[in-house]
Design a protein around this motif. Structure first.
Motif, PDB file in Angstrom:
ATOM      1  N   THR A 286      73.277  42.055  56.171  1.00 59.78           N
ATOM      2  CA  THR A 286      72.106  41.225  55.878  1.00 59.78           C
ATOM      3  C   THR A 286      71.854  41.256  54.378  1.00 59.78           C
ATOM      4  O   THR A 286      71.806  42.329  53.774  1.00 59.78           O
ATOM      5  CB  THR A 286      70.871  41.722  56.638  1.00 59.78           C
ATOM      6  N   ASP A 287      71.697  40.086  53.796  1.00 62.88           N
ATOM      7  CA  ASP A 287      71.501  39.956  52.355  1.00 62.88           C
ATOM      8  C   ASP A 287      70.117  39.374  52.095  1.00 62.88           C
ATOM      9  O   ASP A 287      69.629  38.539  52.854  1.00 62.88           O
ATOM     10  CB  ASP A 287      72.585  39.034  51.785  1.00 62.88           C
ATOM     11  N   GLU A 288      69.481  39.801  51.013  1.00 63.32           N
ATOM     12  CA  GLU A 288      68.181  39.273  50.613  1.00 63.32           C
ATOM     13  C   GLU A 288      68.363  38.320  49.443  1.00 63.32           C
ATOM     14  O   GLU A 288      69.121  38.595  48.512  1.00 63.32           O
ATOM     15  CB  GLU A 288      67.238  40.400  50.207  1.00 63.32           C
ATOM     16  N   MET A 289      67.675  37.186  49.492  1.00 69.89           N
ATOM     17  CA  MET A 289      67.688  36.225  48.394  1.00 69.89           C
ATOM     18  C   MET A 289      66.445  36.451  47.530  1.00 69.89           C
ATOM     19  O   MET A 289      65.343  36.646  48.051  1.00 69.89           O
ATOM     20  CB  MET A 289      67.700  34.799  48.932  1.00 69.89           C
ATOM     21  N   VAL A 290      66.630  36.427  46.213  1.00 68.63           N
ATOM     22  CA  VAL A 290      65.513  36.674  45.299  1.00 68.63           C
ATOM     23  C   VAL A 290      65.460  35.575  44.244  1.00 68.63           C
ATOM     24  O   VAL A 290      66.484  35.024  43.840  1.00 68.63           O
ATOM     25  CB  VAL A 290      65.645  38.051  44.609  1.00 68.63           C
ATOM     26  N   VAL A 291      64.234  35.252  43.793  1.00 70.10           N
ATOM     27  CA  VAL A 291      64.040  34.258  42.741  1.00 70.10           C
ATOM     28  C   VAL A 291      64.084  34.986  41.397  1.00 70.10           C
ATOM     29  O   VAL A 291      63.364  35.969  41.188  1.00 70.10           O
ATOM     30  CB  VAL A 291      62.703  33.518  42.900  1.00 70.10           C
ATOM     31  N   VAL A 292      64.945  34.514  40.505  1.00 67.73           N
ATOM     32  CA  VAL A 292      65.154  35.215  39.239  1.00 67.73           C
ATOM     33  C   VAL A 292      65.085  34.244  38.066  1.00 67.73           C
ATOM     34  O   VAL A 292      65.280  33.034  38.213  1.00 67.73           O
ATOM     35  CB  VAL A 292      66.526  35.936  39.223  1.00 67.73           C
ATOM     36  N   ALA A 293      64.802  34.826  36.898  1.00 68.19           N
ATOM     37  CA  ALA A 293      64.784  34.069  35.647  1.00 68.19           C
ATOM     38  C   ALA A 293      65.311  34.982  34.551  1.00 68.19           C
ATOM     39  O   ALA A 293      65.413  36.207  34.728  1.00 68.19           O
ATOM     40  CB  ALA A 293      63.377  33.598  35.306  1.00 68.19           C
ATOM     41  N   GLY A 294      65.637  34.386  33.418  1.00 67.77           N
ATOM     42  CA  GLY A 294      66.021  35.182  32.263  1.00 67.77           C
ATOM     43  C   GLY A 294      64.822  35.905  31.681  1.00 67.77           C
ATOM     44  O   GLY A 294      63.676  35.478  31.858  1.00 67.77           O
ATOM     45  N   ALA A 295      65.073  36.981  30.977  1.00 63.89           N
ATOM     46  CA  ALA A 295      63.975  37.781  30.419  1.00 63.89           C
ATOM     47  C   ALA A 295      63.111  36.998  29.442  1.00 63.89           C
ATOM     48  O   ALA A 295      61.933  37.316  29.242  1.00 63.89           O
ATOM     49  CB  ALA A 295      64.544  39.031  29.739  1.00 63.89           C
ATOM     50  N   THR A 296      63.661  35.935  28.816  1.00 59.21           N
ATOM     51  CA  THR A 296      62.899  35.158  27.833  1.00 59.21           C
ATOM     52  C   THR A 296      62.233  33.931  28.454  1.00 59.21           C
ATOM     53  O   THR A 296      61.515  33.199  27.746  1.00 59.21           O
ATOM     54  CB  THR A 296      63.831  34.694  26.697  1.00 59.21           C
ATOM     55  N   HIS A 297      62.433  33.690  29.725  1.00 56.87           N
ATOM     56  CA  HIS A 297      61.830  32.517  30.372  1.00 56.87           C
ATOM     57  C   HIS A 297      60.318  32.720  30.478  1.00 56.87           C
ATOM     58  O   HIS A 297      59.845  33.830  30.741  1.00 56.87           O
ATOM     59  CB  HIS A 297      62.428  32.332  31.766  1.00 56.87           C
TER      60      HIS A 297
END
Length: 329
Positions: free
Chosen positions: A179-190
């Motif tokens: 089972t895999d979890e999906m996560v919302v991510v952005a760059g550190a400068t976003h």
């Protein structure tokens, strides 16, 4: 060629039909089914094109039926060919096992196909541990999206597949794996990376970078986005997880990705997990098998080895399941 002799049973002599097909003919047939032409098949099995064409013609004559439709420059399996393919591939595998028993030096390769996140993130470490314990076992891995993996297993181009999406195939079996979890991510400068809480309007107004249609990741993300956000601006589509990570790290977009794929980047701070307040999304990773495919001992051992996957850095230990179940028909 093999000729079956007559046998005596209760004083009666029983005549058996002569076996009119050979392993070499079946080898050419299977190679042609995978390659689409006798020329390409001949290259695969180190034969001349004329020898391959002759063997295929002899096989069709012996069976009394055409096995391919001739479509322009390609040979496409017809119904008779599809009926034969599974049995022919299985016979060739059994013959290879017999050779290995007496040959000693050659070990059959592990022939796998894997979707991108699994093939680039999960399998390398698993295969490395496998090779440490089985140094003589060659490993062949095709990496593509979920659609391509299913096609490879269905056409016997791979003995086993690993997929991320919910796609099914009427002739294949799915074995739940992780089972895999999906996560919302952005760059550190976003700009959203610094927000303590991100509203739905901010997510809808953001530019998203997603995998290409046909990938398991894209299917999971599309369902999640439609359920919680509705239409969003998809500014970038890539066939590479690494390309998406680099784009996001540069601050050009946000994305929803596998925790397995971004765990290292979250630890080193290249990427940031956004605080969306939305319910988490999980997906099942699965092993794909063809029910008519006879797996070798090495492949069976490797599948058992795959159930002992280690915990990803920065993530939770995945749940695994080993019971096979057929895909819906």
């Amino acid at each position: 060629m093999v000729t079956l002799k007559t046998a005596q049973h209760g004083g009666q002599t029983q005549n058996h039909d002569r076996l009119r097909i050979s392993l070499r003919q079946l080898e050419v047939f299977v190679a042609t089914a995978r390659a689409g032409s006798t020329r390409a098949a001949a290259d695969r099995i180190s034969r001349s094109q004329s020898a391959a064409s002759s063997a295929l013609a002899d096989l069709e004559a012996a069976l009394g039926t055409l096995l391919f439709d001739r479509v322009r420059q390609r040979l496409v399996l017809n119904e008779s060919g599809r009926m034969l393919l599974a049995k022919a591939a299985s016979l060739l595998d059994k013959a290879a096992e017999v050779q290995q028993i007496f040959g000693g030096a050659h070990v059959a390769p592990l022939r796998m196909a894997a979707s991108l996140t699994i093939g680039e993130v999960l399998l390398p470490a698993i295969v490395a541990r496998w090779r440490a314990a089985h140094p003589a076992s060659p490993v062949q891995i095709q990496i593509g999206n979920t659609t391509e993996v299913i096609a490879a297993v269905g056409a016997f181009g791979a003995d086993v597949g690993f997929i991320e999406g919910p796609q099914t195939h009427p002739d294949l079996l799915l074995r739940p794996w992780l089972t895999d979890e999906m996560v919302v991510v952005a760059g550190a400068t976003h700009p959203l990376a610094r927000a303590r809480r991100i509203g739905l309007q901010q997510l809808r107004g953001a530019c998203w970078a997603l995998r290409e249609p046909g990938s398991g990741t894209r299917e999971a993300v599309d369902r999640w986005l439609q359920e919680h956000l509705g239409p969003v601006e998809v500014g970038f589509e890539f066939g590479s997880t690494e390309a998406i990570k680099r784009l996001i790290a540069a601050g050009a977009a946000i994305s929803c990705m596998s925790r397995y794929a971004v765990s290292s980047a979250l630890i080193d701070g290249t990427l940031v997990e956004l605080r969306t307040g939305l319910p988490p999304v999980h997906r099942s990773l699965a092993i794909v098998l063809h029910p008519d495919k006879s797996l070798g001992r090495g492949t069976e051992d490797f599948l058992r080895h795959c159930t002992s996957v280690v915990e990803p850095k920065g993530g939770t230990r995945p749940r695994s399941a080993n019971k096979a179940k057929p895909t819906p028909r």
